[in-house]
Design a protein around this motif. Sequence first.
Motif, PDB file in Angstrom:
ATOM      1  N   ARG A 308      61.184   9.656  44.135  1.00 29.20           N
ATOM      2  CA  ARG A 308      60.326  10.457  45.012  1.00 29.20           C
ATOM      3  C   ARG A 308      60.362  11.908  44.543  1.00 29.20           C
ATOM      4  NH1 ARG A 308      62.847   6.812  48.516  1.00 29.20           N
ATOM      5  NH2 ARG A 308      61.423   5.601  49.822  1.00 29.20           N
ATOM      6  N   ASP A 309      59.183  12.494  44.406  1.00 25.73           N
ATOM      7  CA  ASP A 309      59.069  13.899  44.015  1.00 25.73           C
ATOM      8  C   ASP A 309      58.357  14.675  45.116  1.00 25.73           C
ATOM      9  OD1 ASP A 309      59.496  14.479  40.759  1.00 25.73           O
ATOM     10  OD2 ASP A 309      59.188  12.376  41.297  1.00 25.73           O
ATOM     11  N   GLY A 310      58.864  15.859  45.399  1.00 23.12           N
ATOM     12  CA  GLY A 310      58.190  16.755  46.318  1.00 23.12           C
ATOM     13  C   GLY A 310      58.114  18.145  45.713  1.00 23.12           C
ATOM     14  N   ARG A 311      56.932  18.720  45.711  1.00 19.55           N
ATOM     15  CA  ARG A 311      56.750  20.078  45.201  1.00 19.55           C
ATOM     16  C   ARG A 311      56.255  20.945  46.353  1.00 19.55           C
ATOM     17  NH1 ARG A 311      57.317  20.790  39.830  1.00 19.55           N
ATOM     18  NH2 ARG A 311      57.390  18.913  38.510  1.00 19.55           N
ATOM     19  N   TYR A 312      56.984  22.031  46.588  1.00 17.53           N
ATOM     20  CA  TYR A 312      56.713  22.883  47.741  1.00 17.53           C
ATOM     21  C   TYR A 312      56.543  24.322  47.270  1.00 17.53           C
ATOM     22  CZ  TYR A 312      59.114  18.772  49.541  1.00 17.53           C
ATOM     23  OH  TYR A 312      59.516  17.483  49.785  1.00 17.53           O
ATOM     24  N   ASN A 313      55.474  24.938  47.725  1.00 14.21           N
ATOM     25  CA  ASN A 313      55.188  26.329  47.368  1.00 14.21           C
ATOM     26  C   ASN A 313      55.057  27.159  48.644  1.00 14.21           C
ATOM     27  OD1 ASN A 313      52.565  28.354  47.014  1.00 14.21           O
ATOM     28  ND2 ASN A 313      54.101  28.554  45.394  1.00 14.21           N
ATOM     29  N   THR A 314      55.734  28.301  48.657  1.00 13.81           N
ATOM     30  CA  THR A 314      55.643  29.231  49.782  1.00 13.81           C
ATOM     31  C   THR A 314      55.243  30.599  49.260  1.00 13.81           C
ATOM     32  OG1 THR A 314      57.391  28.054  50.975  1.00 13.81           O
ATOM     33  CG2 THR A 314      56.862  30.273  51.722  1.00 13.81           C
ATOM     34  N   GLU A 315      54.188  31.156  49.824  1.00 11.98           N
ATOM     35  CA  GLU A 315      53.724  32.499  49.471  1.00 11.98           C
ATOM     36  C   GLU A 315      53.843  33.394  50.697  1.00 11.98           C
ATOM     37  OE1 GLU A 315      52.769  33.380  46.461  1.00 11.98           O
ATOM     38  OE2 GLU A 315      52.678  31.394  45.520  1.00 11.98           O
ATOM     39  N   LYS A 316      54.433  34.594  50.497  1.00 11.34           N
ATOM     40  CA  LYS A 316      54.617  35.529  51.605  1.00 11.34           C
ATOM     41  C   LYS A 316      54.040  36.890  51.218  1.00 11.34           C
ATOM     42  CE  LYS A 316      59.032  33.464  53.052  1.00 11.34           C
ATOM     43  NZ  LYS A 316      60.460  33.745  53.350  1.00 11.34           N
ATOM     44  N   TYR A 317      53.392  37.534  52.194  1.00 14.89           N
ATOM     45  CA  TYR A 317      52.857  38.876  52.013  1.00 14.89           C
ATOM     46  C   TYR A 317      53.174  39.669  53.281  1.00 14.89           C
ATOM     47  CZ  TYR A 317      50.133  36.199  48.622  1.00 14.89           C
ATOM     48  OH  TYR A 317      49.759  35.349  47.616  1.00 14.89           O
ATOM     49  N   SER A 318      53.637  40.884  53.100  1.00 13.94           N
ATOM     50  CA  SER A 318      54.009  41.681  54.269  1.00 13.94           C
ATOM     51  C   SER A 318      53.728  43.155  54.008  1.00 13.94           C
ATOM     52  CB  SER A 318      55.495  41.489  54.594  1.00 13.94           C
ATOM     53  OG  SER A 318      55.894  42.294  55.681  1.00 13.94           O
ATOM     54  N   VAL A 319      53.292  43.856  55.036  1.00 16.45           N
ATOM     55  CA  VAL A 319      53.084  45.294  54.958  1.00 16.45           C
ATOM     56  C   VAL A 319      53.430  45.898  56.309  1.00 16.45           C
ATOM     57  CG1 VAL A 319      50.637  45.165  55.611  1.00 16.45           C
ATOM     58  CG2 VAL A 319      51.475  47.123  54.292  1.00 16.45           C
ATOM     59  N   SER A 320      54.005  47.103  56.309  1.00 28.62           N
ATOM     60  CA  SER A 320      54.355  47.763  57.571  1.00 28.62           C
ATOM     61  C   SER A 320      54.100  49.257  57.458  1.00 28.62           C
ATOM     62  CB  SER A 320      55.824  47.514  57.938  1.00 28.62           C
ATOM     63  OG  SER A 320      56.690  48.113  56.994  1.00 28.62           O
TER      64      SER A 320
END
Length: 659
Positions: A308-320
């Motif tokens: 079993r293969d799982g590929r997970y991508n998370t993209e984050k963007y933040s500004v304050s």
Amino acid sequence: MSVKWTTAFVFLTLFITPVTAADIDDVERIKVSGQQLKHSANYLVLSRDDFVDSAQNLNDVLNQINGIQVRQISGVGNPAAVSIRGSSSKQVQLYIDGQLVNDGQFGGFDLNQLPVENIQSIEVSKEQAIGTGATPIGGVIRINTYNPEQDSLRLSAGLGSFGYQELNVVKNSSFEQFQGAISASYVASDNDYDYLVPQPVAHPNKSIVEPLLNNDFEKVSLSGNGVWVGEQQQVRLNGQYINQEKALPHYQINVRSNESSLDLEQSRLALTYLVKRIDSVLSQFELEGYVDSRDEHYIDSIPQLVRRDGRYNTEKYSVSLKPTFLVEQWTLTPFLDVNQQQFTSRSFINGATISCNGISACDIRAKTTQWLVGSRADWQSTDKVASAHLLISQLFDDSSNVALNQQNGTKENNDSDFFSAEFGTQYRWRTINLGAVLSRGVRMPTMFERYGDRGLFKGNGSIRPEQSDALSLSADYDAAHWSLSSALYVKQISDAIVATFNSSGIGSYGNVNDAQIHGVELQADYQLSAAISFQGQMNLVDSKSKSPFFAFNNKKLPGIYHQEYSAKVSIDLSQDWSLDVATQYSKGLYFNLGNKVEQHTQGNGNPSDRLLSNINLRWQQRGFVVNVGVNNVFDESYQDLANRPAQGRNLFIKFSFEE
């Protein structure tokens, strides 16, 4: 109504006219240089010198703080759960350089994403926010990355039990108005500690102690940090790159042919722009932002069976955005934070895409956008014996989830908002500091809690944020040779989010219980002589749940030790040699909300109550430091985060040189 009051308070801070004004330091970034700046029962700062030569990772540092518990699946590189005063790990906020990095899909964070060599200081708040932000339920851990001040070169290497090794290089350079640092870190471990295997392949009907197989870990970290300081402006740019490989053992049978793993590649780039001394009213203006990309590859494979293969991508963007105003004895900071995260999964069995059929987990794309608006006001008396702060914020959350491998897959949406606030005051009378904090904290549901996996784990569109109402009282006393810090706190948690399953094995998250937590913390430090000092800590937690579900009603909260006692002695043996000996006893641990498994496991296995004793011997001379540490000296067995026997005694030696 809460939105109206939040907006009114923000605009109030923008239009107050001051009588007098003066320059202030950056309220969001504390500069630490070789000493602990502030310590109290509710808040403390650890400087780089406190841990850089002795700690393997951030777990080692945080475990020494009264009221904080760190439990992990045993072995370097495995997940860790952090609890502050009885909280869950998801209720703790982790900041890096003032920017919140909790994961929007699952709510957690990688506690050790930064090597200790790349940390300048660590701030811990056990109740309220640090600076601006939403008031947390479980406190705040804030990591300030390495901030170079002069030309220097630092080299360090470490060796330890179970094949542990590390190598670090940090180079600082200074050019007039610019200071920069680059660093590289390598960490590896076999993690082959002895483990009681329930059903080993050779003897499936008899549990046998064997070295754990396929549990090795390797990690490479690169980072860069640059600061330009002008007459009224400051620009800081820092970035990190991580590449790690973590093999996953089969704890039940410990088979040698196992090839399961979880590999990670992550990059992060952050920018801070600060303008100071703008005019007599506007003291400074700060703009912060970061981008973060994380790719994970999960493999569950035993040769000749199934992969079993799982590929997970998370993209984050933040500004304050944070302007700061001075009004006589007041510091006013309205703020706006925008954070967007997107999670995408791709899953395969033997190379084929898994269909989304209502039973198997679906590949999904989930997205959340959070807007946080609020303001903080800090007041200090002219004689500096009294201070107070008020922080209010309104959090808006908009999220969505769509199945990728389902024909005509539907898109689900959810939005919510929540008001949080806190009020704190401090008063100093001679050598006694008294404090009180009253707060309402929040934790928004994660995207996984809202939408499930679109298979047998279903979503819940009506799930509500977790919230808490808390009161903390603290007292700190300092004398010539000793000090005492204490805290009493009570916390009412509402709408706790818990996973439940029906008789068919179908699960979902829901707001199934409330809980009340009472606690007391005591810490005493005594300096017997110039060479000998003692420290004692006590942390007592009492918890009780309340739920319409009988199995969850009137229970102790799981995942935390309800009693902890520790003692430490530090001795300067000579000008070059020093010794630390510490012992901690922890008890009262429950592994699940139903309390079916309490502090002593049923049947075979070791008790989860633990007595850990650690020794650190340090030699230092002319820029050279050698630290020898022995953890779990008496090889006391205990259970890890997953209720499995954890590793025993281990040795760690670190060599450091800095010029």
